[in-house]
Design a protein around this motif. Structure first.
Motif: not given
Length: 172
Positions: A24, A81-85, A120, A124, A139, A157-158
């Motif tokens: 995160y 999509v959670s870019a921050r994790g 994913k 992604l 990323f 991680r995402h």
């Protein structure tokens, strides 16, 4: 400057811990300010590059929590999509199983299913093609031009969710 946090987390389909640590990147002051502005605009019907306001019930408070997101539409499917994790909205969405996307007066309830890491890479890649200019820093060295193997390595991680909108659109 954003900071990275890692901690154990549970699998979205079971309560068993996974073997990877939860990644995160915490927003900085400027990120929080920009999120506030983008969210305010989305609630008033103004979308910046496809943004919308995501609302999810808090897993401990039971209250609606909101944050601006970039829903990715591919064919007839919508993804988040959670870019921050593994952020709070991700944890809340895992617990709630759904939420709502808002753009002005249009409120679109949905259910969500989290994708496996193997599913994913293509999502992604498409996400980075569309919003890499905005979220690429989260990323690392991975870009839309990265190999499938590099995208697969970044996948844990995402988190990525496939949405099924209440009107039946947006899912498979």
């Amino acid at each position: 400057m954003p900071t990275t946090h890692t901690s154990p987390h549970t699998s979205p389909t079971t309560d068993a811990p996974t073997t990877t640590a939860a990644h995160y990147i915490k927003p900085g002051a400027l990120d929080s300010l920009l999120n506030g502005v983008v969210g305010w605009l989305a609630r008033r019907g103004v979308s910046l590059m496809g943004s919308a306001q995501l609302s999810v019930l808090g897993r401990t408070s039971g209250e609606w929590r909101g944050i601006p997101v970039n829903p990715l539409r591919q064919s007839d499917t919508t993804f988040l999509v959670s870019a921050r994790g593994h952020s709070q909205w991700v944890r809340n969405l895992r617990a709630a199983g759904g939420g709502r996307l808002t753009l002005g007066r249009a409120v679109r309830p949905f259910t969500a299913v989290e994708l496996s890491d193997a599913e994913k890479p293509a999502i992604l890649r498409a996400y980075l093609e569309r919003w890499g200019w905005e979220v690429g820093r989260f990323f690392g060295e991975v870009t839309a031009d990265s190999t499938d193997a590099e995208l697969l390595a970044a996948a844990p991680r995402h988190p990525v969710f496939r949405l099924t909108l209440a009107d039946g659109r947006g899912g498979r």
